[in-house]
Scaffold this motif. Sequence first.
Motif, mmCIF file in Angstrom:
data_model
loop_
_atom_site.group_PDB
_atom_site.id
_atom_site.type_symbol
_atom_site.label_atom_id
_atom_site.label_comp_id
_atom_site.label_asym_id
_atom_site.label_seq_id
_atom_site.Cartn_x
_atom_site.Cartn_y
_atom_site.Cartn_z
ATOM 1 N N HIS A 45 18.241 60.801 77.512
ATOM 2 C CA HIS A 45 19.067 61.522 76.556
ATOM 3 C C HIS A 45 20.485 61.705 77.093
ATOM 4 O O HIS A 45 20.705 61.892 78.284
ATOM 5 N N SER A 46 21.396 61.656 76.194
ATOM 6 C CA SER A 46 22.796 61.661 76.589
ATOM 7 C C SER A 46 23.262 63.052 76.980
ATOM 8 O O SER A 46 22.714 64.060 76.575
ATOM 9 N N ARG A 47 24.273 63.069 77.817
ATOM 10 C CA ARG A 47 25.028 64.264 78.128
ATOM 11 C C ARG A 47 26.393 64.050 77.500
ATOM 12 O O ARG A 47 26.570 63.100 76.736
ATOM 13 N N GLU A 48 27.333 64.895 77.811
ATOM 14 C CA GLU A 48 28.675 64.683 77.277
ATOM 15 C C GLU A 48 29.271 63.453 77.950
ATOM 16 O O GLU A 48 29.400 63.403 79.176
ATOM 17 N N LEU A 49 29.613 62.455 77.147
ATOM 18 C CA LEU A 49 30.042 61.169 77.679
ATOM 19 C C LEU A 49 31.527 60.942 77.458
ATOM 20 O O LEU A 49 32.139 61.537 76.560
ATOM 21 N N LEU A 50 32.088 60.065 78.264
ATOM 22 C CA LEU A 50 33.430 59.576 77.983
ATOM 23 C C LEU A 50 33.396 58.814 76.660
ATOM 24 O O LEU A 50 32.357 58.273 76.271
ATOM 25 N N PRO A 51 34.520 58.737 75.947
ATOM 26 C CA PRO A 51 34.517 58.080 74.631
ATOM 27 C C PRO A 51 34.268 56.585 74.733
ATOM 28 O O PRO A 51 34.358 55.980 75.809
ATOM 29 N N TRP A 52 33.966 55.975 73.596
ATOM 30 C CA TRP A 52 33.603 54.564 73.545
ATOM 31 C C TRP A 52 34.694 53.653 74.089
ATOM 32 O O TRP A 52 34.405 52.594 74.650
ATOM 33 N N ASN A 53 35.963 54.045 73.911
ATOM 34 C CA ASN A 53 37.075 53.198 74.367
ATOM 35 C C ASN A 53 37.413 53.519 75.825
ATOM 36 O O ASN A 53 38.549 53.864 76.173
ATOM 37 N N THR A 54 36.430 53.373 76.686
ATOM 38 C CA THR A 54 36.564 53.544 78.127
ATOM 39 C C THR A 54 36.175 52.235 78.802
ATOM 40 O O THR A 54 35.117 51.685 78.520
ATOM 41 N N TYR A 55 37.050 51.752 79.687
ATOM 42 C CA TYR A 55 36.830 50.428 80.281
ATOM 43 C C TYR A 55 37.105 50.476 81.778
ATOM 44 O O TYR A 55 37.959 51.232 82.255
ATOM 45 N N GLN B 112 40.126 46.711 89.241
ATOM 46 C CA GLN B 112 40.796 46.554 90.533
ATOM 47 C C GLN B 112 39.960 47.233 91.607
ATOM 48 O O GLN B 112 39.362 48.282 91.362
ATOM 49 N N PRO B 113 39.901 46.676 92.815
ATOM 50 C CA PRO B 113 39.078 47.269 93.872
ATOM 51 C C PRO B 113 39.645 48.597 94.361
ATOM 52 O O PRO B 113 40.848 48.731 94.590
ATOM 53 N N THR B 114 38.768 49.586 94.483
ATOM 54 C CA THR B 114 39.144 50.840 95.125
ATOM 55 C C THR B 114 38.820 50.707 96.609
ATOM 56 O O THR B 114 38.535 49.623 97.108
ATOM 57 N N ARG B 115 38.824 51.820 97.324
ATOM 58 C CA ARG B 115 38.473 51.763 98.750
ATOM 59 C C ARG B 115 36.990 51.438 98.938
ATOM 60 O O ARG B 115 36.563 51.012 100.002
ATOM 61 N N GLN B 116 36.199 51.658 97.889
ATOM 62 C CA GLN B 116 34.763 51.388 97.921
ATOM 63 C C GLN B 116 34.060 52.133 99.061
ATOM 64 O O GLN B 116 33.135 51.624 99.690
ATOM 65 N N ASP B 117 34.533 53.375 99.313
ATOM 66 C CA ASP B 117 33.890 54.222 100.318
ATOM 67 C C ASP B 117 33.555 55.602 99.752
ATOM 68 O O ASP B 117 33.306 56.542 100.493
ATOM 69 N N SER B 118 33.578 55.713 98.410
ATOM 70 C CA SER B 118 33.225 56.964 97.754
ATOM 71 C C SER B 118 32.481 56.626 96.469
ATOM 72 O O SER B 118 32.227 55.464 96.171
ATOM 73 N N GLU B 119 32.130 57.650 95.693
ATOM 74 C CA GLU B 119 31.417 57.423 94.435
ATOM 75 C C GLU B 119 32.367 57.281 93.254
ATOM 76 O O GLU B 119 31.930 57.280 92.097
ATOM 77 N N PHE B 120 33.671 57.139 93.504
ATOM 78 C CA PHE B 120 34.667 57.118 92.442
ATOM 79 C C PHE B 120 35.087 55.698 92.067
ATOM 80 O O PHE B 120 35.144 54.796 92.906
ATOM 81 N N VAL B 121 35.403 55.524 90.788
ATOM 82 C CA VAL B 121 36.049 54.318 90.288
ATOM 83 C C VAL B 121 37.169 54.754 89.351
ATOM 84 O O VAL B 121 37.252 55.917 88.946
ATOM 85 N N TYR B 122 38.024 53.794 88.995
ATOM 86 C CA TYR B 122 39.070 54.062 88.013
ATOM 87 C C TYR B 122 38.728 53.366 86.703
ATOM 88 O O TYR B 122 38.271 52.222 86.690
ATOM 89 N N VAL B 123 38.937 54.095 85.615
ATOM 90 C CA VAL B 123 38.709 53.543 84.286
ATOM 91 C C VAL B 123 39.962 53.746 83.448
ATOM 92 O O VAL B 123 40.773 54.636 83.716
ATOM 93 N N THR B 124 40.128 52.900 82.446
ATOM 94 C CA THR B 124 41.249 53.043 81.516
ATOM 95 C C THR B 124 40.739 53.543 80.170
ATOM 96 O O THR B 124 39.583 53.322 79.802
#
Length: 684
Positions: free
Chosen positions: A160-170, A174-186
């Motif tokens: 079941h869903s929780r509060e989600l980012l909107p459909w127009n999320t991509y 580009q590579p991040t540091r890849q040493d955490s749980e974070f990514v960048y989205v547009t």
Amino acid sequence: MRFQQLLARAALGALTVLSLSPLATTAAPDTTAAAPAAARPPIADFFSNPEFSGALLSPSGKYLAVRMGRKDQRDALAVITLADNSVKGVGSFSDADIGRFDWVNDERLVFTATDRTVGQGDARYAPGLYAANRDGSKFIQLASRAGKPFITDGGGTAIHSRELLPWNTYLLGQPTRQDSEFVYVTHPAIQGPGQIDHVDLQRLNTLTGRYTSFKRPGESMSWLLDQNGEPRLTTTVEDGVSTIHYRDPGKDQEWRKLVSFNSVTGGKGAFTPLSFGPDGTLYVISNGGKDKAAVYTFDFATNQIADKPLIRLDGYDFSGSLIFGKNKLLGVRRLTDALDTTWLDEGMKAVQAKIDEMLPNTINLVTLPTQPESPWMLVESYSDLFPSRTMLYNSATKKLNLVGGGYPQIDPTRMAQQSLVHYTARDGLVIPAWLTMPRGAAKNLPLVVLVHGGPYVRGGSWGWNPDAQFLASRGYAVLEPEYRGSTGFGRKLFRAGWKQWGLKMQDDIADGARWAIAQGTADAKRICIAGASYGGYATLMGLINDPDLYKCGIDWAGVTDINLLYDGQWNYTSDMDDAWKQYGMPALVGDQVKDADQLKATSPLEQAARIKQPLLLAYGGADMRVPLPHGTRFYKAVKQGNPNVEWVEYEEEGHGWALPKNRIDFWGRVEKFLDKNIGQAAVQ
């Protein structure tokens, strides 16, 4: 057990052991004998969906994430632990395929959904965004997929869903540091099909779904992360002007302007940001006042690019990427006639030489993990005869292991060789072109002049291409001109194509066909012109301008009137960007008012009565780039004076054919059409 079968089981949570056997060295194929006509490869061999479509090493290089197409099943995502070859399913959907995917860190991946079973007209879902650990645990939905209230995992369990980012999320891509749980989205602010007001950037926690947004200095349209994975550059576009802004380290919410220039035509100081180096150096692509674009460094103190280029390609604009590692520049991935790599690091030169020795008949692109802790490297191997194959190379054991190939059914010994040629247009401009020759034949052949779309793009590069290879397998020589207006070969060639639709751009294509005749390659009585989008437009204008040269034409998804691109039709949706219509088309294509007479004279719709040659037309009913009236209006006009016009509409398709059944149907029609008009049936 085959690799595909293992992944099918892994997607359902089964733990399976995979033994990767070394790849045998491939002998050079025999190019002397033509395959008999009865042994032609099936159409489906060229135009089915690829069986294997992606692999990524984890940051450490200890794990390999793979997306695999499975017959009659949805594409799945799985991870191989390379130390013991164990396979674990990460994610799959009962109602969708795995789309894009990337590593967040060595334990976690993000991925999207897509649906490869529907055409554009039936596609209703945004890609969504999901994350899971490499063992399938901590699975979470991050962004909405068409507002669905729940998703399903590989076992069919409702989540079941929780509060989600909107459909127009991509994904930013580009590579991040890849040493955490974070990514960048547009998060593009979409005003309608093809209409984007601006693009927001967000830092997203893939475990919790929480995010933070970055302040924009204006109507940002693109972003660039620095060497630490932090947003450092953004490009805004307003009123046809692009401005590049920089955020100085330590000044998190302050942006300063670096340069502004015309978004379409460029100008003094214009550049395209490429990447940041390990020391914070910004590398950019710019013409620097020369014909060919090259790589320069940028000086933040003076807000100017360096006087001399760092990397320049002989005969080509720079296109590619820089490969960093060990806090230095290791190599350059660059596109000349083909995509290849130049290594600066001595160790990587040795690795490349060893791989090339094992695979002597292909170009072998080596990709390193971002934070290597293992001997594994990814190798993508291809040539004009070989569709791309993905392999793993172990630098310790010096062994290659085959992971998968997109088209394993293709036999390279039956494929045609491709070469880059050049010819001189009637006004002296040198035109590059790709020539694909049927195996075992070299003279007086039926010729298909295949015109690329765009038109302001590079048409192709050396490698295996299903369209050209299919035509060559049927006995046709294929010429693909990089006519004026094409990019990648210098600004002179590009600028020469401005406002030349149906004029000098068209002459370049005809001059290529005449060059092939003069070379003895083409039979002057058996030449057909073909293409999609702008290539479809050029096909129709070729039949109009040069009726004695082209015996037939094939247009799919082709523009039939430039004014229709501007004005559209009230009951059909277009995704043509308003800014492109306002600033781009008047400068590059033609102004509706100032160039009204030219646009009328170069309109296939207005000149339809002049086309008497056999013609095959194919259009998508859901096409938003070249909406259906381009095809239906033209078909109605041309068939009044031409009985040899074939028409097909793929109702669910957009700007091109997404579904294998339609690709196979279309190219089957092409095969019969060509055979009747310039093939064996035409000479009997």
